[in-house]
Design a protein around this motif. Structure first.
Motif, PDB file in Angstrom:
ATOM      1  N   PHE A  28       0.831  -1.208   0.000  1.00  0.00           N
ATOM      2  CA  PHE A  28       0.000   0.000   0.000  1.00  0.00           C
ATOM      3  C   PHE A  28       0.863   1.254   0.000  1.00  0.00           C
ATOM      4  N   ALA A  29       1.971   1.225   0.758  1.00  0.00           N
ATOM      5  CA  ALA A  29       2.852   2.393   0.799  1.00  0.00           C
ATOM      6  C   ALA A  29       3.434   2.693  -0.576  1.00  0.00           C
ATOM      7  N   GLU A  30       3.854   1.654  -1.297  1.00  0.00           N
ATOM      8  CA  GLU A  30       4.429   1.856  -2.630  1.00  0.00           C
ATOM      9  C   GLU A  30       3.417   2.422  -3.609  1.00  0.00           C
ATOM     10  N   ARG A  31       2.207   1.853  -3.619  1.00  0.00           N
ATOM     11  CA  ARG A  31       1.224   2.297  -4.606  1.00  0.00           C
ATOM     12  C   ARG A  31       0.739   3.718  -4.311  1.00  0.00           C
ATOM     13  N   PHE A  32       0.542   4.061  -3.042  1.00  0.00           N
ATOM     14  CA  PHE A  32       0.092   5.416  -2.726  1.00  0.00           C
ATOM     15  C   PHE A  32       1.213   6.426  -2.972  1.00  0.00           C
ATOM     16  N   THR A  33       2.461   5.997  -2.740  1.00  0.00           N
ATOM     17  CA  THR A  33       3.596   6.867  -3.054  1.00  0.00           C
ATOM     18  C   THR A  33       3.685   7.095  -4.546  1.00  0.00           C
ATOM     19  N   ASP A  34       3.505   6.023  -5.316  1.00  0.00           N
ATOM     20  CA  ASP A  34       3.542   6.122  -6.780  1.00  0.00           C
ATOM     21  C   ASP A  34       2.441   7.030  -7.303  1.00  0.00           C
ATOM     22  N   ALA A  35       1.243   6.918  -6.715  1.00  0.00           N
ATOM     23  CA  ALA A  35       0.084   7.672  -7.213  1.00  0.00           C
ATOM     24  C   ALA A  35       0.109   9.138  -6.802  1.00  0.00           C
ATOM     25  N   TYR A  36       0.578   9.434  -5.597  1.00  0.00           N
ATOM     26  CA  TYR A  36       0.433  10.783  -5.060  1.00  0.00           C
ATOM     27  C   TYR A  36       1.743  11.535  -4.845  1.00  0.00           C
ATOM     28  N   VAL A  37       2.871  10.833  -4.922  1.00  0.00           N
ATOM     29  CA  VAL A  37       4.164  11.501  -4.722  1.00  0.00           C
ATOM     30  C   VAL A  37       5.018  11.417  -5.981  1.00  0.00           C
ATOM     31  N   GLY A  38       5.281  10.184  -6.449  1.00  0.00           N
ATOM     32  CA  GLY A  38       6.095   9.994  -7.642  1.00  0.00           C
ATOM     33  C   GLY A  38       6.686   8.610  -7.665  1.00  0.00           C
ATOM     34  N   SER A  39       6.752   8.002  -8.861  1.00  0.00           N
ATOM     35  CA  SER A  39       7.223   6.625  -8.971  1.00  0.00           C
ATOM     36  C   SER A  39       8.681   6.476  -8.555  1.00  0.00           C
ATOM     37  N   GLN A  40       9.472   7.563  -8.659  1.00  0.00           N
ATOM     38  CA  GLN A  40      10.894   7.474  -8.310  1.00  0.00           C
ATOM     39  C   GLN A  40      11.110   7.279  -6.806  1.00  0.00           C
ATOM     40  N   TRP A  41      10.045   7.450  -6.013  1.00  0.00           N
ATOM     41  CA  TRP A  41      10.179   7.322  -4.566  1.00  0.00           C
ATOM     42  C   TRP A  41       9.762   5.952  -4.041  1.00  0.00           C
ATOM     43  N   THR A  42       9.245   5.083  -4.904  1.00  0.00           N
ATOM     44  CA  THR A  42       8.694   3.811  -4.412  1.00  0.00           C
ATOM     45  C   THR A  42       9.762   2.913  -3.790  1.00  0.00           C
ATOM     46  N   MET A  43      10.949   2.812  -4.394  1.00  0.00           N
ATOM     47  CA  MET A  43      12.006   1.982  -3.820  1.00  0.00           C
ATOM     48  C   MET A  43      12.500   2.559  -2.499  1.00  0.00           C
ATOM     49  N   ILE A  44      12.517   3.898  -2.399  1.00  0.00           N
ATOM     50  CA  ILE A  44      12.954   4.548  -1.166  1.00  0.00           C
ATOM     51  C   ILE A  44      12.005   4.209  -0.026  1.00  0.00           C
ATOM     52  N   VAL A  45      10.706   4.048  -0.354  1.00  0.00           N
ATOM     53  CA  VAL A  45       9.734   3.675   0.675  1.00  0.00           C
ATOM     54  C   VAL A  45      10.117   2.342   1.321  1.00  0.00           C
ATOM     55  N   SER A  46      10.488   1.357   0.499  1.00  0.00           N
ATOM     56  CA  SER A  46      10.874   0.047   1.032  1.00  0.00           C
ATOM     57  C   SER A  46      12.114   0.150   1.910  1.00  0.00           C
ATOM     58  N   LEU A  47      13.111   0.889   1.439  1.00  0.00           N
ATOM     59  CA  LEU A  47      14.352   1.024   2.204  1.00  0.00           C
ATOM     60  C   LEU A  47      14.112   1.798   3.503  1.00  0.00           C
ATOM     61  N   ALA A  48      13.277   2.833   3.442  1.00  0.00           N
ATOM     62  CA  ALA A  48      12.964   3.602   4.650  1.00  0.00           C
ATOM     63  C   ALA A  48      12.205   2.744   5.659  1.00  0.00           C
ATOM     64  N   ALA A  49      11.307   1.898   5.166  1.00  0.00           N
ATOM     65  CA  ALA A  49      10.556   1.010   6.057  1.00  0.00           C
ATOM     66  C   ALA A  49      11.495   0.036   6.776  1.00  0.00           C
ATOM     67  N   ILE A  50      12.490  -0.501   6.041  1.00  0.00           N
ATOM     68  CA  ILE A  50      13.484  -1.386   6.668  1.00  0.00           C
ATOM     69  C   ILE A  50      14.213  -0.645   7.781  1.00  0.00           C
ATOM     70  N   LEU A  51      14.665   0.567   7.497  1.00  0.00           N
ATOM     71  CA  LEU A  51      15.427   1.345   8.471  1.00  0.00           C
ATOM     72  C   LEU A  51      14.611   1.630   9.727  1.00  0.00           C
ATOM     73  N   ILE A  52      13.357   2.034   9.538  1.00  0.00           N
ATOM     74  CA  ILE A  52      12.502   2.365  10.683  1.00  0.00           C
ATOM     75  C   ILE A  52      12.264   1.134  11.558  1.00  0.00           C
ATOM     76  N   VAL A  53      11.964  -0.010  10.909  1.00  0.00           N
ATOM     77  CA  VAL A  53      11.701  -1.229  11.673  1.00  0.00           C
ATOM     78  C   VAL A  53      12.959  -1.692  12.415  1.00  0.00           C
ATOM     79  N   LEU A  54      14.109  -1.613  11.770  1.00  0.00           N
ATOM     80  CA  LEU A  54      15.353  -2.032  12.420  1.00  0.00           C
ATOM     81  C   LEU A  54      15.669  -1.165  13.639  1.00  0.00           C
ATOM     82  N   VAL A  55      15.304   0.108  13.573  1.00  0.00           N
ATOM     83  CA  VAL A  55      15.548   1.006  14.707  1.00  0.00           C
ATOM     84  C   VAL A  55      14.556   0.744  15.842  1.00  0.00           C
TER      85      VAL A  55
END
Length: 290
Positions: A246-273
């Protein structure tokens, strides 16, 4: 637009779940993080393409053959590489990553790049849900993903081999005393994980084209889902697939497709912290290890 985004977020969830299922299965059973996973995903697609275009096999037959070849290759990787470094986590990661990197770069070197490397869809049709066009291929992926998750649960809870897998995963020392061969279970887990990667590839890649670089993206997405949900946890994998999907698709639709991979990496970082073992992970937290 919002309704369409919801529908495609659900499809993206299924795609992420089926993509990460094999990686999660292998780690959950044997504790091996198979970093050649993305390469096995791409390898299966190229094998299927060659069987169809060079040998003239029907696509459905090439699917079974390529999955079988990928599973055999996974077993060989364990038998001749991982068995020798078993238990040395860093060595396992380096060895599998090296195999994956070498495989993907070999395809790149041989010139297997371009839009002509495609696979046919299983069902070439679409239908409407409201104002949103939905293709049957994505619906098929969603159905297969649900069937695989349910099938693996039944397999691990109600079959002899599945119970042996669970025994090794829960307590390898005790499982050994009961006559369960941990090396055989490890080899089968890597083989099955590669087979699931191949199946995911042959379902998902017909939506686009085959590219060696896609192997790296698949590995990152599988890691994202598994780390967020908790490595080895099927329930965590499902929840994480929904979150990232859901985070990837909403990012793609409302922010920009270039940010979708960053969403996954940011989610990893937040969970690890916040929770290093993942949402449903069973690994010990830092406070428990000290």
């Amino acid at each position: 637009m919002f309704f369409g985004t919801i529908i495609y977020a659900l499809f993206n969830t299924a795609i992420l779940a089926i993509t990460a299922l094999g990686f999660n299965l292998t780690f959950g059973i044997s504790g091996i993080a198979n970093f050649s996973y993305g390469a096995m995903y791409i390898l299966a697609a190229y094998v299927s393409w060659m069987l169809v275009h060079l040998l003239g096999l029907p696509f459905w037959l090439s699917v079974f053959v390529s999955i079988a070849i990928t599973m055999v290759l996974g077993a060989l990787i364990y038998r001749f590489v991982l068995l020798r470094v078993r238990g040395q986590v860093l060595s396992e990661v380096i060895a599998t990553f090296g195999i994956g990197l070498g495989t993907l770069e070999l395809f790149q070197y041989l010139g297997f790049v371009g839009f002509e490397y495609t696979l046919p869809v299983f069902i070439d049709d679409s239908f409407m849900i409201g104002d949103t066009v939905v293709d049957w291929q994505r619906l098929l992926i969603t159905i297969v993903a649900g069937m695989l998750v349910a099938g693996l649960w039944v397999f691990t809870h109600h079959t002899r081999l599945g119970l042996a897998f669970r025994g090794i995963a829960q307590d390898e020392s005790t499982a050994l005393t009961l006559g369960i061969d941990s090396d055989l279970m490890g080899m089968l887990s890597v083989s099955m994980g590669c087979g699931l990667a191949a199946l995911a590839s042959l379902l998902i890649i017909p939506l686009g084209s085959i590219s060696p670089s896609e192997g790296y993206d698949v590995l990152i997405k599988a890691l994202a889902v598994c780390i967020i949900g908790g490595l080895g946890s099927t329930g965590g994998l499902i929840v994480a697939s929904f979150i990232v999907g859901f985070a990837e698709r909403f990012t793609d639709a409302y922010v920009g497709s270039q940010w979708t991979m960053i969403v996954s990496l940011a989610a990893i970082l937040i969970v690890l912290v916040v929770k290093p073992s993942g949402l449903f992970g069973r690994q010990k937290e830092l406070a428990e290890r000290i």
